[in-house]
Write a protein that holds these residues in place. Structure first.
Motif: not given
Lengths: 112, 112, 112, 112
Positions: D23, D26, D71, D74-75
Protein backbone atom coordinates in the motif's frame (compact mmCIF):
# COMPACT_ATOMS: atom_id res chain seq x y z
CA UNK A 1 18.89 32.92 -0.92
CA UNK A 2 18.53 36.62 -1.77
CA UNK A 3 20.55 35.98 -4.92
CA UNK A 4 18.14 33.20 -5.89
CA UNK A 5 15.09 35.41 -5.37
CA UNK A 6 16.57 38.14 -7.59
CA UNK A 7 17.64 35.71 -10.31
CA UNK A 8 14.20 34.14 -10.45
CA UNK A 9 12.47 37.53 -10.68
CA UNK A 10 14.74 38.48 -13.56
CA UNK A 11 14.21 35.11 -15.25
CA UNK A 12 10.43 35.54 -15.26
CA UNK A 13 10.54 39.21 -16.24
CA UNK A 14 12.82 38.63 -19.21
CA UNK A 15 10.43 35.98 -20.50
CA UNK A 16 7.26 37.93 -19.66
CA UNK A 17 6.14 34.95 -17.59
CA UNK A 18 4.80 36.86 -14.60
CA UNK A 19 1.39 36.67 -16.24
CA UNK A 20 1.45 32.89 -15.65
CA UNK A 21 2.90 33.05 -12.13
CA UNK A 22 -0.18 33.52 -9.98
CA UNK A 23 0.19 31.81 -6.59
CA UNK A 24 -2.45 29.29 -7.70
CA UNK A 25 -0.42 28.29 -10.77
CA UNK A 26 2.90 28.30 -8.92
CA UNK A 27 1.66 25.93 -6.23
CA UNK A 28 0.47 23.53 -8.95
CA UNK A 29 3.93 23.68 -10.55
CA UNK A 30 5.52 23.13 -7.14
CA UNK A 31 3.43 20.01 -6.56
CA UNK A 32 4.34 18.66 -10.00
CA UNK A 33 8.06 19.10 -9.31
CA UNK A 34 7.76 17.34 -5.95
CA UNK A 35 6.05 14.43 -7.68
CA UNK A 36 9.01 14.08 -9.99
CA UNK A 37 11.05 13.34 -6.87
CA UNK A 38 8.38 10.95 -5.57
CA UNK A 39 8.57 9.07 -8.87
CA UNK A 40 12.24 8.23 -8.22
CA UNK A 41 11.37 6.62 -4.89
CA UNK A 42 8.01 4.96 -5.46
CA UNK A 43 9.22 1.38 -5.95
CA UNK A 44 12.30 1.50 -3.73
CA UNK A 45 12.49 0.06 -0.24
CA UNK A 46 13.42 2.60 2.45
CA UNK A 47 16.85 0.95 2.50
CA UNK A 48 17.35 1.28 -1.26
CA UNK A 49 16.34 4.93 -0.99
CA UNK A 50 19.45 5.48 1.12
CA UNK A 51 21.87 3.97 -1.39
CA UNK A 52 21.33 5.76 -4.68
CA UNK A 53 23.74 5.70 -7.59
CA UNK A 54 25.63 8.87 -8.60
CA UNK A 55 23.44 9.10 -11.72
CA UNK A 56 20.24 9.05 -9.68
CA UNK A 57 21.66 11.62 -7.24
CA UNK A 58 22.51 13.87 -10.15
CA UNK A 59 18.94 13.66 -11.46
CA UNK A 60 17.60 14.28 -7.95
CA UNK A 61 19.80 17.35 -7.62
CA UNK A 62 17.99 18.84 -10.62
CA UNK A 63 14.59 17.95 -9.19
CA UNK A 64 15.44 19.44 -5.79
CA UNK A 65 16.63 22.57 -7.59
CA UNK A 66 13.27 22.82 -9.37
CA UNK A 67 11.31 22.39 -6.13
CA UNK A 68 13.31 25.13 -4.42
CA UNK A 69 12.88 27.40 -7.46
CA UNK A 70 9.09 27.16 -7.39
CA UNK A 71 8.96 27.38 -3.59
CA UNK A 72 10.96 30.63 -3.69
CA UNK A 73 8.83 32.04 -6.51
CA UNK A 74 5.64 31.23 -4.62
CA UNK A 75 6.95 32.72 -1.37
CA UNK A 76 8.15 35.83 -3.23
CA UNK A 77 4.73 36.36 -4.81
CA UNK A 78 3.10 36.02 -1.38
CA UNK A 79 5.63 38.34 0.28
CA UNK A 80 6.90 35.55 2.56
CA UNK A 81 10.56 34.99 3.51
CA UNK A 82 11.00 31.20 3.28
CA UNK A 83 14.10 30.96 5.50
CA UNK A 84 12.41 32.98 8.21
CA UNK A 85 9.24 30.91 7.80
CA UNK A 86 11.23 27.69 8.33
CA UNK A 87 13.08 29.04 11.38
CA UNK A 88 9.82 30.11 13.04
CA UNK A 89 8.20 26.77 12.16
CA UNK A 90 11.06 24.85 13.80
CA UNK A 91 10.39 26.83 16.98
CA UNK A 92 6.70 25.91 16.84
CA UNK A 93 7.43 22.27 16.09
CA UNK A 94 9.82 22.15 19.05
CA UNK A 95 6.98 23.13 21.37
CA UNK A 96 4.50 20.81 19.67
CA UNK A 97 6.83 17.80 19.92
CA UNK A 98 8.88 18.17 23.12
CA UNK A 99 11.84 15.80 23.29
CA UNK A 100 10.76 14.22 26.55
CA UNK A 101 7.40 13.17 25.17
CA UNK A 102 8.22 12.01 21.66
CA UNK A 103 11.74 10.61 21.81
CA UNK A 104 12.04 7.58 19.53
CA UNK A 105 8.39 6.71 19.89
CA UNK A 106 6.39 9.80 19.03
CA UNK A 107 2.63 9.33 19.11
CA UNK A 108 2.76 11.01 15.74
CA UNK A 109 4.69 8.04 14.42
CA UNK A 110 3.35 5.17 16.48
CA UNK A 111 -0.37 5.68 16.49
CA UNK A 112 -0.75 3.06 13.77
CA UNK B 1 20.53 28.03 5.11
CA UNK B 2 23.47 26.37 6.90
CA UNK B 3 21.83 27.33 10.21
CA UNK B 4 18.62 25.64 9.09
CA UNK B 5 20.41 22.43 8.11
CA UNK B 6 22.14 22.25 11.50
CA UNK B 7 18.96 22.99 13.47
CA UNK B 8 17.04 20.31 11.62
CA UNK B 9 19.76 17.71 12.21
CA UNK B 10 19.72 18.51 15.91
CA UNK B 11 15.91 18.45 16.00
CA UNK B 12 15.80 14.93 14.57
CA UNK B 13 18.71 13.64 16.66
CA UNK B 14 17.25 14.87 19.93
CA UNK B 15 14.02 13.06 19.15
CA UNK B 16 15.69 9.93 17.75
CA UNK B 17 13.73 10.46 14.55
CA UNK B 18 16.51 9.70 12.10
CA UNK B 19 15.21 6.15 11.98
CA UNK B 20 12.05 7.49 10.28
CA UNK B 21 13.85 9.90 7.96
CA UNK B 22 14.75 7.71 5.00
CA UNK B 23 14.67 9.66 1.73
CA UNK B 24 11.59 7.66 0.73
CA UNK B 25 9.68 8.75 3.83
CA UNK B 26 10.90 12.33 3.68
CA UNK B 27 9.74 12.80 0.11
CA UNK B 28 6.29 11.52 1.10
CA UNK B 29 6.21 14.04 3.96
CA UNK B 30 7.36 16.78 1.56
CA UNK B 31 4.52 15.99 -0.84
CA UNK B 32 1.98 16.05 2.00
CA UNK B 33 3.17 19.49 3.13
CA UNK B 34 2.95 20.85 -0.42
CA UNK B 35 -0.61 19.58 -0.65
CA UNK B 36 -1.50 21.58 2.44
CA UNK B 37 -0.58 24.65 0.40
CA UNK B 38 -2.54 23.38 -2.61
CA UNK B 39 -5.58 23.00 -0.37
CA UNK B 40 -5.58 26.74 0.34
CA UNK B 41 -5.74 27.52 -3.37
CA UNK B 42 -7.93 24.80 -4.86
CA UNK B 43 -11.20 26.75 -5.12
CA UNK B 44 -9.75 30.23 -5.66
CA UNK B 45 -9.56 31.97 -9.01
CA UNK B 46 -6.02 32.94 -10.06
CA UNK B 47 -7.01 36.54 -9.21
CA UNK B 48 -8.23 35.65 -5.70
CA UNK B 49 -4.98 33.76 -5.15
CA UNK B 50 -3.18 37.10 -5.46
CA UNK B 51 -5.25 38.89 -2.81
CA UNK B 52 -5.11 36.78 0.33
CA UNK B 53 -6.06 38.01 3.79
CA UNK B 54 -3.37 38.47 6.48
CA UNK B 55 -4.78 35.41 8.28
CA UNK B 56 -4.38 33.22 5.20
CA UNK B 57 -0.88 34.55 4.57
CA UNK B 58 0.06 33.71 8.14
CA UNK B 59 -1.16 30.14 7.68
CA UNK B 60 0.68 29.91 4.37
CA UNK B 61 3.88 31.11 6.02
CA UNK B 62 3.71 28.07 8.30
CA UNK B 63 3.07 25.74 5.37
CA UNK B 64 5.92 27.20 3.34
CA UNK B 65 8.15 26.77 6.38
CA UNK B 66 7.18 23.10 6.57
CA UNK B 67 7.89 22.53 2.88
CA UNK B 68 11.33 24.10 3.17
CA UNK B 69 12.05 22.06 6.32
CA UNK B 70 11.36 18.75 4.60
CA UNK B 71 13.12 19.82 1.41
CA UNK B 72 16.26 20.65 3.39
CA UNK B 73 16.07 17.39 5.36
CA UNK B 74 15.71 15.38 2.16
CA UNK B 75 18.58 17.21 0.44
CA UNK B 76 20.76 16.78 3.55
CA UNK B 77 20.13 13.03 3.64
CA UNK B 78 21.03 12.80 -0.06
CA UNK B 79 24.14 14.95 0.34
CA UNK B 80 22.76 17.65 -1.96
CA UNK B 81 23.14 21.42 -1.42
CA UNK B 82 19.69 22.83 -2.30
CA UNK B 83 20.81 26.43 -2.97
CA UNK B 84 23.53 25.20 -5.30
CA UNK B 85 21.07 22.82 -6.96
CA UNK B 86 18.67 25.71 -7.65
CA UNK B 87 21.40 27.99 -9.00
CA UNK B 88 22.61 25.31 -11.40
CA UNK B 89 19.04 24.51 -12.46
CA UNK B 90 18.37 28.18 -13.28
CA UNK B 91 21.40 28.06 -15.59
CA UNK B 92 20.04 24.96 -17.32
CA UNK B 93 16.54 26.42 -17.60
CA UNK B 94 18.00 29.59 -19.14
CA UNK B 95 19.47 27.51 -21.95
CA UNK B 96 16.34 25.39 -22.32
CA UNK B 97 14.05 28.42 -22.57
CA UNK B 98 16.00 31.21 -24.30
CA UNK B 99 14.33 34.61 -23.99
CA UNK B 100 14.15 35.18 -27.73
CA UNK B 101 12.18 32.00 -28.32
CA UNK B 102 9.77 31.90 -25.40
CA UNK B 103 9.05 35.52 -24.51
CA UNK B 104 5.42 35.88 -23.47
CA UNK B 105 4.33 32.95 -25.59
CA UNK B 106 6.41 29.94 -24.66
CA UNK B 107 5.46 26.73 -26.41
CA UNK B 108 5.61 25.27 -22.95
CA UNK B 109 2.69 27.43 -21.97
CA UNK B 110 0.75 27.78 -25.21
CA UNK B 111 0.73 24.30 -26.64
CA UNK B 112 -2.82 23.79 -25.37
CA UNK C 1 -20.35 3.82 -11.68
CA UNK C 2 -23.18 5.42 -13.67
CA UNK C 3 -25.09 5.84 -10.40
CA UNK C 4 -22.07 7.63 -8.89
CA UNK C 5 -21.76 10.00 -11.85
CA UNK C 6 -25.44 10.95 -11.59
CA UNK C 7 -25.34 11.41 -7.81
CA UNK C 8 -22.29 13.66 -8.04
CA UNK C 9 -23.87 15.80 -10.74
CA UNK C 10 -26.98 16.23 -8.60
CA UNK C 11 -24.87 16.97 -5.51
CA UNK C 12 -23.04 19.82 -7.24
CA UNK C 13 -26.16 21.19 -8.94
CA UNK C 14 -28.17 21.33 -5.73
CA UNK C 15 -25.39 23.33 -4.08
CA UNK C 16 -24.71 25.52 -7.12
CA UNK C 17 -21.11 24.34 -6.99
CA UNK C 18 -20.59 23.78 -10.71
CA UNK C 19 -19.13 27.30 -10.85
CA UNK C 20 -16.20 26.03 -8.75
CA UNK C 21 -15.77 22.74 -10.59
CA UNK C 22 -13.53 23.70 -13.51
CA UNK C 23 -11.18 20.85 -14.47
CA UNK C 24 -8.28 22.93 -13.13
CA UNK C 25 -9.88 23.22 -9.69
CA UNK C 26 -11.06 19.61 -9.63
CA UNK C 27 -7.59 18.24 -10.34
CA UNK C 28 -6.21 20.32 -7.46
CA UNK C 29 -8.90 18.90 -5.16
CA UNK C 30 -8.09 15.39 -6.43
CA UNK C 31 -4.40 15.84 -5.59
CA UNK C 32 -5.27 17.12 -2.10
CA UNK C 33 -7.42 14.06 -1.42
CA UNK C 34 -4.68 11.70 -2.60
CA UNK C 35 -2.25 13.41 -0.23
CA UNK C 36 -4.58 12.68 2.66
CA UNK C 37 -3.98 9.01 1.86
CA UNK C 38 -0.22 9.57 1.53
CA UNK C 39 -0.23 11.16 4.99
CA UNK C 40 -1.44 7.89 6.53
CA UNK C 41 1.51 6.01 5.04
CA UNK C 42 4.43 8.45 5.18
CA UNK C 43 6.17 7.10 8.31
CA UNK C 44 5.17 3.44 7.95
CA UNK C 45 7.46 0.73 6.68
CA UNK C 46 6.12 -1.12 3.61
CA UNK C 47 5.41 -4.03 5.97
CA UNK C 48 3.43 -1.89 8.42
CA UNK C 49 1.45 -0.51 5.49
CA UNK C 50 0.11 -4.04 4.95
CA UNK C 51 -1.15 -4.52 8.52
CA UNK C 52 -3.40 -1.57 9.29
CA UNK C 53 -5.84 -1.47 12.18
CA UNK C 54 -9.62 -1.50 11.51
CA UNK C 55 -9.74 2.18 12.58
CA UNK C 56 -7.11 3.18 10.04
CA UNK C 57 -8.84 1.14 7.33
CA UNK C 58 -12.11 2.89 8.10
CA UNK C 59 -10.44 6.29 7.71
CA UNK C 60 -8.78 5.15 4.49
CA UNK C 61 -12.13 4.00 3.13
CA UNK C 62 -13.36 7.59 3.46
CA UNK C 63 -10.24 8.96 1.77
CA UNK C 64 -10.48 6.47 -1.10
CA UNK C 65 -14.13 7.45 -1.48
CA UNK C 66 -13.10 11.11 -1.78
CA UNK C 67 -10.43 10.35 -4.38
CA UNK C 68 -12.90 8.38 -6.51
CA UNK C 69 -15.48 11.18 -6.13
CA UNK C 70 -13.13 13.84 -7.51
CA UNK C 71 -11.76 11.53 -10.20
CA UNK C 72 -15.28 10.86 -11.45
CA UNK C 73 -16.21 14.56 -11.34
CA UNK C 74 -13.09 15.48 -13.28
CA UNK C 75 -13.67 12.75 -15.87
CA UNK C 76 -17.32 13.76 -16.20
CA UNK C 77 -16.39 17.40 -16.84
CA UNK C 78 -13.89 16.29 -19.50
CA UNK C 79 -16.35 13.87 -21.13
CA UNK C 80 -14.18 10.86 -20.32
CA UNK C 81 -15.47 7.46 -19.16
CA UNK C 82 -13.03 6.44 -16.39
CA UNK C 83 -13.74 2.69 -16.50
CA UNK C 84 -13.23 2.62 -20.24
CA UNK C 85 -10.06 4.74 -19.85
CA UNK C 86 -8.64 2.23 -17.35
CA UNK C 87 -9.51 -0.79 -19.51
CA UNK C 88 -7.81 0.74 -22.54
CA UNK C 89 -4.79 1.75 -20.45
CA UNK C 90 -4.36 -1.81 -19.17
CA UNK C 91 -4.21 -2.94 -22.81
CA UNK C 92 -1.51 -0.37 -23.56
CA UNK C 93 0.46 -1.23 -20.42
CA UNK C 94 0.34 -4.91 -21.34
CA UNK C 95 2.10 -4.12 -24.60
CA UNK C 96 4.57 -1.75 -22.94
CA UNK C 97 5.55 -4.25 -20.26
CA UNK C 98 5.36 -7.74 -21.82
CA UNK C 99 5.48 -10.55 -19.25
CA UNK C 100 8.48 -12.23 -20.82
CA UNK C 101 10.63 -9.12 -20.51
CA UNK C 102 9.68 -7.68 -17.13
CA UNK C 103 8.77 -10.67 -14.96
CA UNK C 104 9.94 -10.08 -11.40
CA UNK C 105 12.76 -7.83 -12.51
CA UNK C 106 11.31 -5.10 -14.65
CA UNK C 107 13.77 -2.49 -15.85
CA UNK C 108 11.13 -0.08 -14.66
CA UNK C 109 11.70 -1.28 -11.12
CA UNK C 110 15.34 -2.26 -11.11
CA UNK C 111 17.06 0.57 -12.90
CA UNK C 112 18.14 2.02 -9.56
CA UNK D 1 -15.38 -2.40 -11.85
CA UNK D 2 -15.14 -6.07 -10.83
CA UNK D 3 -13.65 -6.83 -14.27
CA UNK D 4 -11.01 -4.12 -13.67
CA UNK D 5 -10.07 -5.50 -10.26
CA UNK D 6 -9.61 -9.00 -11.72
CA UNK D 7 -7.61 -7.78 -14.70
CA UNK D 8 -5.26 -5.78 -12.50
CA UNK D 9 -4.68 -8.73 -10.15
CA UNK D 10 -3.82 -10.91 -13.13
CA UNK D 11 -1.57 -8.21 -14.61
CA UNK D 12 0.51 -7.97 -11.42
CA UNK D 13 0.60 -11.73 -10.84
CA UNK D 14 1.81 -12.52 -14.36
CA UNK D 15 4.66 -10.05 -13.91
CA UNK D 16 5.46 -11.08 -10.32
CA UNK D 17 4.93 -7.45 -9.32
CA UNK D 18 2.95 -8.06 -6.14
CA UNK D 19 6.23 -7.82 -4.27
CA UNK D 20 6.37 -4.11 -5.22
CA UNK D 21 2.70 -3.39 -4.57
CA UNK D 22 2.64 -2.62 -0.86
CA UNK D 23 0.00 0.00 0.00
CA UNK D 24 2.82 2.45 0.77
CA UNK D 25 4.30 2.06 -2.72
CA UNK D 26 0.92 2.06 -4.46
CA UNK D 27 -0.14 5.34 -2.86
CA UNK D 28 3.12 6.92 -4.02
CA UNK D 29 2.44 5.70 -7.56
CA UNK D 30 -1.13 7.01 -7.31
CA UNK D 31 0.12 10.46 -6.34
CA UNK D 32 2.61 10.48 -9.22
CA UNK D 33 -0.14 9.65 -11.73
CA UNK D 34 -2.38 12.41 -10.35
CA UNK D 35 0.47 14.89 -10.78
CA UNK D 36 0.72 13.96 -14.42
CA UNK D 37 -2.84 15.29 -14.73
CA UNK D 38 -1.96 18.40 -12.67
CA UNK D 39 0.91 19.08 -15.08
CA UNK D 40 -1.55 19.45 -17.97
CA UNK D 41 -3.47 22.14 -16.11
CA UNK D 42 -0.81 24.09 -14.20
CA UNK D 43 -0.49 27.08 -16.55
CA UNK D 44 -4.05 27.13 -17.88
CA UNK D 45 -6.73 29.54 -16.74
CA UNK D 46 -9.85 27.85 -15.32
CA UNK D 47 -11.58 28.85 -18.59
CA UNK D 48 -8.88 27.27 -20.78
CA UNK D 49 -9.13 24.12 -18.67
CA UNK D 50 -12.71 23.75 -19.94
CA UNK D 51 -11.81 23.94 -23.64
CA UNK D 52 -9.14 21.33 -24.27
CA UNK D 53 -8.17 20.07 -27.71
CA UNK D 54 -8.99 16.47 -28.74
CA UNK D 55 -5.26 15.65 -28.49
CA UNK D 56 -5.07 16.85 -24.90
CA UNK D 57 -8.28 15.01 -24.01
CA UNK D 58 -6.81 11.83 -25.45
CA UNK D 59 -3.70 12.22 -23.28
CA UNK D 60 -5.85 12.97 -20.25
CA UNK D 61 -7.90 9.84 -20.89
CA UNK D 62 -4.70 7.82 -20.48
CA UNK D 63 -3.76 9.66 -17.28
CA UNK D 64 -7.24 9.21 -15.79
CA UNK D 65 -6.99 5.52 -16.66
CA UNK D 66 -3.69 5.30 -14.77
CA UNK D 67 -5.11 7.04 -11.71
CA UNK D 68 -8.10 4.69 -11.60
CA UNK D 69 -5.79 1.69 -12.07
CA UNK D 70 -3.65 2.57 -9.05
CA UNK D 71 -6.66 3.58 -6.96
CA UNK D 72 -8.28 0.19 -7.60
CA UNK D 73 -5.02 -1.67 -6.86
CA UNK D 74 -4.59 0.22 -3.60
CA UNK D 75 -8.21 -0.36 -2.55
CA UNK D 76 -7.93 -4.04 -3.47
CA UNK D 77 -4.80 -4.48 -1.33
CA UNK D 78 -6.58 -2.79 1.60
CA UNK D 79 -9.76 -4.85 1.13
CA UNK D 80 -11.83 -1.75 0.37
CA UNK D 81 -14.59 -1.54 -2.28
CA UNK D 82 -14.00 1.86 -3.95
CA UNK D 83 -17.51 2.27 -5.40
CA UNK D 84 -19.06 1.51 -2.03
CA UNK D 85 -16.57 3.88 -0.34
CA UNK D 86 -17.59 6.71 -2.68
CA UNK D 87 -21.33 6.08 -2.22
CA UNK D 88 -20.98 6.17 1.55
CA UNK D 89 -18.80 9.27 1.39
CA UNK D 90 -21.41 11.12 -0.70
CA UNK D 91 -23.93 10.37 2.06
CA UNK D 92 -21.57 11.81 4.68
CA UNK D 93 -20.76 14.86 2.56
CA UNK D 94 -24.47 15.52 2.08
CA UNK D 95 -24.88 15.79 5.84
CA UNK D 96 -21.71 17.85 6.24
CA UNK D 97 -22.70 20.35 3.56
CA UNK D 98 -26.52 20.66 3.65
CA UNK D 99 -27.96 22.44 0.60
CA UNK D 100 -29.71 25.09 2.63
CA UNK D 101 -26.51 26.23 4.30
CA UNK D 102 -23.92 26.08 1.53
CA UNK D 103 -25.83 26.84 -1.68
CA UNK D 104 -23.66 28.92 -4.02
CA UNK D 105 -21.73 30.46 -1.16
CA UNK D 106 -20.35 27.67 0.98
CA UNK D 107 -18.18 28.79 3.86
CA UNK D 108 -15.86 26.11 2.58
CA UNK D 109 -15.38 28.14 -0.58
CA UNK D 110 -15.76 31.70 0.62
CA UNK D 111 -13.72 31.86 3.78
CA UNK D 112 -10.87 33.45 1.85
Amino acid sequence: MEELIQKLRKFAEERDWDQFHSPKNLVMALSVEVSEIVEHFQWLTPEQSQELSPDKLSELKDEIGDVLIYLIRLADKLGIDPINAALEKIEKNGKKYPVVRVKGKSLKYTEY
